[in-house]
Design an enzyme around this catalytic site. Structure first.
Site, PDB file in Angstrom:
ATOM      1  N   ASN A   1       6.184  -8.652   1.753  1.00 48.39           N
ATOM      2  CA  ASN A   1       4.696  -8.586   1.909  1.00 48.39           C
ATOM      3  C   ASN A   1       4.162  -9.405   0.750  1.00 48.39           C
ATOM      4  O   ASN A   1       3.152  -8.901   0.194  1.00 48.39           O
ATOM      5  CB  ASN A   1       4.515  -6.921   1.549  1.00 48.39           C
ATOM      6  CG  ASN A   1       2.806  -6.680   1.688  1.00 48.39           C
ATOM      7  OD1 ASN A   1       2.272  -7.129   2.870  1.00 48.39           O
ATOM      8  ND2 ASN A   1       2.251  -5.921   0.861  1.00 48.39           N
ATOM      9  N   SER A   2       4.644 -10.283   0.419  1.00 49.98           N
ATOM     10  CA  SER A   2       4.090 -11.401  -0.454  1.00 49.98           C
ATOM     11  C   SER A   2       2.992 -11.990   0.184  1.00 49.98           C
ATOM     12  O   SER A   2       2.667 -11.972   1.450  1.00 49.98           O
ATOM     13  CB  SER A   2       5.094 -12.519  -0.888  1.00 49.98           C
ATOM     14  OG  SER A   2       5.491 -13.234   0.337  1.00 49.98           O
TER      15      SER A   2
ATOM     16  N   GLY B   1      -0.358 -19.811  18.531  1.00 52.62           N
ATOM     17  CA  GLY B   1      -1.242 -20.892  19.366  1.00 52.62           C
ATOM     18  C   GLY B   1      -1.330 -20.387  20.724  1.00 52.62           C
ATOM     19  O   GLY B   1      -2.430 -20.363  21.562  1.00 52.62           O
ATOM     20  N   ASP B   2      -0.164 -20.105  21.432  1.00 57.37           N
ATOM     21  CA  ASP B   2      -0.185 -19.749  22.928  1.00 57.37           C
ATOM     22  C   ASP B   2      -0.723 -18.661  23.023  1.00 57.37           C
ATOM     23  O   ASP B   2      -1.125 -18.562  24.292  1.00 57.37           O
ATOM     24  CB  ASP B   2       1.454 -19.639  23.263  1.00 57.37           C
ATOM     25  CG  ASP B   2       1.975 -21.074  23.283  1.00 57.37           C
ATOM     26  OD1 ASP B   2       1.465 -22.121  24.118  1.00 57.37           O
ATOM     27  OD2 ASP B   2       2.955 -21.442  22.371  1.00 57.37           O
TER      28      ASP B   2
ATOM     29  N   ASP C   1      -9.462  -9.934   8.861  1.00 55.26           N
ATOM     30  CA  ASP C   1      -9.108  -8.141   8.649  1.00 55.26           C
ATOM     31  C   ASP C   1      -9.936  -7.282   8.859  1.00 55.26           C
ATOM     32  O   ASP C   1      -9.602  -5.970   9.248  1.00 55.26           O
ATOM     33  CB  ASP C   1      -8.378  -8.158   7.199  1.00 55.26           C
ATOM     34  CG  ASP C   1      -7.549  -7.327   6.946  1.00 55.26           C
ATOM     35  OD1 ASP C   1      -6.668  -7.059   7.596  1.00 55.26           O
ATOM     36  OD2 ASP C   1      -7.787  -6.446   5.898  1.00 55.26           O
TER      37      ASP C   1
ATOM     38  N   ARG D   1       2.913  -4.065  17.554  1.00 53.40           N
ATOM     39  CA  ARG D   1       4.160  -4.562  17.712  1.00 53.40           C
ATOM     40  C   ARG D   1       5.033  -3.427  18.679  1.00 53.40           C
ATOM     41  O   ARG D   1       5.547  -2.376  18.118  1.00 53.40           O
ATOM     42  CB  ARG D   1       5.069  -4.704  16.459  1.00 53.40           C
ATOM     43  CG  ARG D   1       4.961  -5.924  15.690  1.00 53.40           C
ATOM     44  CD  ARG D   1       5.424  -5.675  14.431  1.00 53.40           C
ATOM     45  NE  ARG D   1       4.871  -6.651  13.509  1.00 53.40           N
ATOM     46  CZ  ARG D   1       5.490  -7.926  13.410  1.00 53.40           C
ATOM     47  NH1 ARG D   1       6.532  -8.196  13.883  1.00 53.40           N
ATOM     48  NH2 ARG D   1       4.771  -8.786  12.693  1.00 53.40           N
TER      49      ARG D   1
ATOM     50  N   GLY E   1      -0.533  -9.568  12.866  1.00 56.75           N
ATOM     51  CA  GLY E   1      -0.830 -10.855  13.504  1.00 56.75           C
ATOM     52  C   GLY E   1      -2.517 -11.084  13.614  1.00 56.75           C
ATOM     53  O   GLY E   1      -2.792 -11.927  14.363  1.00 56.75           O
TER      54      GLY E   1
ATOM     55  N   LYS F   1      -9.683  -2.430   1.574  1.00 56.57           N
ATOM     56  CA  LYS F   1      -9.325  -1.390   2.384  1.00 56.57           C
ATOM     57  C   LYS F   1     -10.183  -0.033   2.169  1.00 56.57           C
ATOM     58  O   LYS F   1     -10.497   0.985   2.749  1.00 56.57           O
ATOM     59  CB  LYS F   1      -7.956  -0.859   2.333  1.00 56.57           C
ATOM     60  CG  LYS F   1      -7.099  -1.964   3.230  1.00 56.57           C
ATOM     61  CD  LYS F   1      -7.572  -2.274   4.626  1.00 56.57           C
ATOM     62  CE  LYS F   1      -7.038  -3.553   5.344  1.00 56.57           C
ATOM     63  NZ  LYS F   1      -5.971  -4.201   5.317  1.00 56.57           N
TER      64      LYS F   1
ATOM     65  N   ARG G   1       0.851  -1.144  -0.041  1.00 59.51           N
ATOM     66  CA  ARG G   1      -0.038   0.249  -0.083  1.00 59.51           C
ATOM     67  C   ARG G   1       1.049   1.195  -0.128  1.00 59.51           C
ATOM     68  O   ARG G   1       2.030   1.380   0.616  1.00 59.51           O
ATOM     69  CB  ARG G   1      -0.837   0.033   1.151  1.00 59.51           C
ATOM     70  CG  ARG G   1      -2.152  -0.903   1.151  1.00 59.51           C
ATOM     71  CD  ARG G   1      -2.962  -0.946   2.353  1.00 59.51           C
ATOM     72  NE  ARG G   1      -2.438  -1.274   3.500  1.00 59.51           N
ATOM     73  CZ  ARG G   1      -1.808  -0.616   4.297  1.00 59.51           C
ATOM     74  NH1 ARG G   1      -1.916   0.776   4.307  1.00 59.51           N
ATOM     75  NH2 ARG G   1      -1.283  -1.145   5.384  1.00 59.51           N
TER      76      ARG G   1
ATOM     77  N   GLY H   1      -2.717  -5.359  -4.343  1.00 58.74           N
ATOM     78  CA  GLY H   1      -3.752  -5.976  -3.716  1.00 58.74           C
ATOM     79  C   GLY H   1      -4.469  -4.325  -2.942  1.00 58.74           C
ATOM     80  O   GLY H   1      -5.754  -4.230  -3.338  1.00 58.74           O
TER      81      GLY H   1
HETATM   82  P1  GTP Z   1      -2.668  -7.706   7.338  1.00 60.34           P
HETATM   83  O1  GTP Z   1      -3.017  -8.824   6.494  1.00 60.34           O
HETATM   84  O2  GTP Z   1      -1.458  -6.921   6.750  1.00 60.34           O
HETATM   85  O3  GTP Z   1      -3.616  -6.847   7.865  1.00 60.34           O
HETATM   86  O4  GTP Z   1      -1.684  -8.565   8.621  1.00 60.34           O
HETATM   87  P2  GTP Z   1      -2.154  -9.455   9.737  1.00 60.34           P
HETATM   88  O5  GTP Z   1      -2.334  -8.224  10.944  1.00 60.34           O
HETATM   89  O6  GTP Z   1      -3.252 -10.311   9.547  1.00 60.34           O
HETATM   90  O7  GTP Z   1      -0.707 -10.044  10.299  1.00 60.34           O
HETATM   91  P3  GTP Z   1      -0.426 -11.837  10.170  1.00 60.34           P
HETATM   92  O8  GTP Z   1      -1.312 -12.841  10.868  1.00 60.34           O
HETATM   93  O9  GTP Z   1      -0.308 -12.243   8.602  1.00 60.34           O
HETATM   94  O10 GTP Z   1       0.994 -11.743  10.626  1.00 60.34           O
HETATM   95  C1  GTP Z   1       2.231 -10.899  10.014  1.00 60.34           C
HETATM   96  C2  GTP Z   1       3.467 -11.407  10.459  1.00 60.34           C
HETATM   97  O11 GTP Z   1       3.309 -11.310  12.070  1.00 60.34           O
HETATM   98  C3  GTP Z   1       3.665 -12.652  10.200  1.00 60.34           C
HETATM   99  O12 GTP Z   1       5.240 -12.957   9.706  1.00 60.34           O
HETATM  100  C4  GTP Z   1       3.506 -13.652  11.485  1.00 60.34           C
HETATM  101  O13 GTP Z   1       4.409 -14.862  11.446  1.00 60.34           O
HETATM  102  C5  GTP Z   1       3.790 -12.649  12.483  1.00 60.34           C
HETATM  103  N1  GTP Z   1       2.988 -13.143  13.601  1.00 60.34           N
HETATM  104  C6  GTP Z   1       1.623 -13.305  13.808  1.00 60.34           C
HETATM  105  N2  GTP Z   1       1.117 -13.626  14.994  1.00 60.34           N
HETATM  106  C7  GTP Z   1       2.379 -13.531  15.795  1.00 60.34           C
HETATM  107  C8  GTP Z   1       2.620 -13.951  17.201  1.00 60.34           C
HETATM  108  O14 GTP Z   1       1.784 -14.029  18.116  1.00 60.34           O
HETATM  109  N3  GTP Z   1       4.065 -13.993  17.523  1.00 60.34           N
HETATM  110  C9  GTP Z   1       4.896 -13.293  16.831  1.00 60.34           C
HETATM  111  N4  GTP Z   1       6.169 -13.429  17.315  1.00 60.34           N
HETATM  112  N5  GTP Z   1       4.626 -13.186  15.366  1.00 60.34           N
HETATM  113  C10 GTP Z   1       3.479 -13.166  15.095  1.00 60.34           C
HETATM  114  C1  SPV Z   2      -3.084  -4.519   5.251  1.00 58.71           C
HETATM  115  O1  SPV Z   2      -2.149  -4.022   4.850  1.00 58.71           O
HETATM  116  O2  SPV Z   2      -3.522  -4.380   6.414  1.00 58.71           O
HETATM  117  C2  SPV Z   2      -3.536  -5.812   4.519  1.00 58.71           C
HETATM  118  C3  SPV Z   2      -3.191  -5.993   3.180  1.00 58.71           C
HETATM  119  O3  SPV Z   2      -4.675  -6.283   4.904  1.00 58.71           O
HETATM  120  S1  SPV Z   2      -3.857  -4.784   2.044  1.00 58.71           S
HETATM  121  O4  SPV Z   2      -4.997  -5.412   1.603  1.00 58.71           O
HETATM  122  O5  SPV Z   2      -2.875  -4.721   1.000  1.00 58.71           O
HETATM  123  O6  SPV Z   2      -4.350  -3.598   2.823  1.00 58.71           O
HETATM  124 MN    MN Z   3      -5.141  -5.595   7.121  1.00 58.89          MN
END
Ligand code: GTP
Ligand code: SPV
Ligand code: MN
Length: 588
Positions: free
Chosen positions: A369-370, A497-498, A277, A402, A251, A206, A71, A198
């Site tokens: 961001n793949s 999972g934890d 999302d 984060r 996450g 979005k 984005r 995307g």
């Molecule tokens: P968008 O699709 O961009 O909105 O991202 P998202 O919020 O859905 O994030 P996603 O679950 O895809 O996680 C993004 C990154 O964070 C990945 O590389 C995961 O492996 C890492 N991640 C997700 N959950 C955890 C967690 O509980 N601990 C850690 N250390 N890393 C995590």
């Molecule tokens: C995000 O960036 O929060 C996503 C991926 O979920 S996108 O559709 O590119 O916004």
């Molecule tokens: Mn998102």
């Protein structure tokens, strides 16, 4: 053949076609035959590659331009008549001026190309909470992604009215200097040009479901949020729901489909994914807050997804999925990315389209961001309520980001107003989901900084107003942080999972089944109340994770004062009072 006789729709398409001048116009009816034909066409031109159909049936690979992988927040605009309605956190331009600027870029942009007309629905077609849009695009990749991410086709065209959201997308020359992602909330219109990535081009996501929908929600008394929706089933068989807002790549997808630790599974805990999302939230007839997922698929981050971290996401991508900017394994015509397994392919093509040998290369094969675009119905833990138009009743709202330091593993807000404050002060390290520096801490209120379609302070006021409507039926509000690091920069909490260990406490709090201790920032669990069995985390480490460092928080307060100043008179008084109260508690 047009799929509708709706004059408002047809007139607008005529106008857009006169400007962009496509060679032909094709309506997307959503049939398998048409999708199959478009896939074949995209493969013939090299736009997509067909993957191993034994191992990955109906799966395809696509690579975007190398300068078009995320984005573009600096080129994303909210164009309402008055600049102050867009607020200090959005880019703004006068609508007339922007329409004129865009007209130049769109004129003739589809010459020699086909314009696809995609009628799509956010939400269950025909249901009271569904909203409809039409996306015009010259990209087959966009059509095929929209057909996974949203409900598309004739059924939508049959019910679409005059208040549909108009979306125009043209790839043009993928010129980053002339890339614009523009929203006209007062006109229900989205215009995207010069991108093929995307979040910039799948206009239902979005652009509509957050930026336009947040604006609609403000005016119609509901909320559009960057939240996953998850059901947690306890051993008694009772399912309790929560919605959680984390910034991009922090996450959501992982939490939305987590697999409980073995010791929880044995006791009968289960997790059900409603969305990963976006959540549209309304007050139900029972006075509670209900959440529905307007999407139909997952556009998930590929790197880091593996059999251990997120098997449900991985399984979701085994059929009918489009992979974007991952590694192409030439040995078996499958895909690979960093963090999938420890066995990178030797004979491969990287995300840029260059030969790549994972055994020797020092460069990443997949872009950070793949993404995968996978049908939600593929998910082994998809909720039985996924297609329920009313959605699910929410017990807890969770914010998180984060943060290497400062934010503890979990805390609960003292009240709804305090919860809105907690959301408004969210901060998180930036990720590869948007262009720009990665790992820089920035304020990202409610994970909506890049997605709020109007003035952020008015948005906070809307949250406060929703709280008044909900009264004592309001969900409880929490904050989590899975990303605290030790002195070597390693994550301390095992995560994935934890995280259920923390969700268990959160949901018990919502039903008066768990205790808490008061800290300066809010309520925290007693360390003994978090189940650590087989987690590899000991009680002292957990106590550290829950620690509230007064000095760090006093620094934080300074940062919040600075941030709040941007919003001037519009900042709700409740938030200033919450900030003052926090400051006072910290200095005790
Ligand atoms: P968008 O699709 O961009 O909105 O991202 P998202 O919020 O859905 O994030 P996603 O679950 O895809 O996680 C993004 C990154 O964070 C990945 O590389 C995961 O492996 C890492 N991640 C997700 N959950 C955890 C967690 O509980 N601990 C850690 N250390 N890393 C995590
Ligand atoms: C995000 O960036 O929060 C996503 C991926 O979920 S996108 O559709 O590119 O916004
Ligand atoms: Mn998102």
């Amino acid at each position: 053949m047009a799929l509708t006789t709706n004059k408002a729709v047809l007139n607008w398409i005529d106008e857009m076609a006169a400007m962009t001048q496509p060679d032909q116009i094709v309506w997307i009816d959503g049939s398998d035959t048409q999708i199959e034909q478009l896939r074949a066409q995209a493969c013939a031109t090299g736009e997509m590659e067909k993957l191993n159909q034994q191992l990955l049936p109906d799966c395809y690979l696509h690579r975007t331009a190398v300068n078009d992988v995320a984005r573009v927040e600096d080129r994303t605009f909210i164009c309402c008549k008055k600049q102050e309605d867009a607020g200090p956190t959005n880019n703004w331009m006068d609508p007339e001026e922007m329409y004129a600027k865009l007209k130049k870029l769109y004129t003739g942009a589809m010459k020699g190309r086909t314009m696809y007309v995609i009628p799509y629905s956010m939400g269950v077609v025909g249901s009271p909470f569904a909203k409809y849009g039409i996306e015009l695009t010259d990209s087959i990749y966009v059509v095929l992604n929209m057909a996974i991410m949203t409900r598309v086709g004739q059924a939508v065209a049959d019910v679409i009215g005059d208040d549909f959201v108009k979306g125009l997308h043209a790839k043009a020359d993928i010129d980053p200097e002339n890339r614009y992602i523009v929203h006209f909330p007062e006109d229900n219109t989205i215009m995207s040009v010069n991108s093929g990535y995307g979040g910039n081009v799948l206009l239902g996501k979005k652009c509509f479901a957050l930026r336009i929908a947040s604006y609609l929600g403000k005016h119609q008394g509901w909320m559009a949020e960057h939240m996953l929706i998850l059901g947690v089933e306890n051993p008694q068989g009772e399912v309790r729901y929560l919605a959680a807002a984390f910034p991009s790549a922090c996450g959501k997808t992982n939490l939305a489909m987590l697999i409980p630790p073995e010791h929880y599974r044995k006791k009968g805990w289960k997790v059900w994914c409603v969305g990963d999302d976006i959540a549209w939230l309304r007050v139900g007839p029972d006075g509670r807050l209900w959440a529905m997922n307007p999407e139909y698929g997952f556009f998930g981050v590929a790197p880091g997804t593996n059999e251990k971290s997120n098997p449900n996401a991985l399984h979701s991508t085994r059929k009918g999925t489009i992979f974007t900017n991952v590694v192409h394994n030439l040995d078996d015509n499958t895909v690979w990315w960093e963090g999938l397994d420890k066995n990178p392919p030797e004979h491969a093509v990287d995300w840029k389209g260059n030969p790549w040998n994972g055994k020797v290369s020092t460069e990443k094969g997949a872009h950070p961001n793949s993404r995968f675009t996978a049908p939600a119905k593929n998910c082994p833990c998809i909720s039985a309520e996924f297609e329920n138009p009313a959605g699910v009743p929410i017990s807890a709202l969770v914010f998180g980001g984060r943060r290497a330091k400062t934010a503890p593993l979990v805390y609960q807000s003292r009240s709804w107003e305090h919860g809105v404050f907690v959301g408004s002060i969210m901060a998180s390290e930036t990720t590869a989901a948007a262009t720009g520096a990665v790992g820089v801490v920035r304020r990202d209120p409610m994970a909506m900084l890049p997605f709020c379609g109007y003035h952020m302070a008015d948005y906070w006021q809307h949250w406060l107003d929703m709280g008044k409507t909900l009264g004592d039926k309001a969900p409880k509000i929490f904050n989590v942080n899975w990303f605290r690091t030790d002195d070597e920069g390693h994550f301390i909490w095992p995560g994935f999972g934890d995280n259920l260990r923390v969700l268990e406490w959160i949901l018990k709090r919502c039903f008066q089944e768990a205790d808490a201790v008061e800290t300066a920032i809010g309520y925290e669990p007693k360390a003994e109340d978090i189940d650590l069995e087989d987690s590899g985390v000991d009680l002292d480490t957990l106590k550290d994770l829950l620690g509230v460092d007064t000095a760090l928080w006093q620094e934080e307060v300074k940062g919040i004062h600075e941030f709040y100043q941007k919003f001037g008179d519009k900042l709700p008084g409740e938030l200033t009072r919450e900030l003052d109260a926090l400051e006072a508690r910290l200095s005790k």
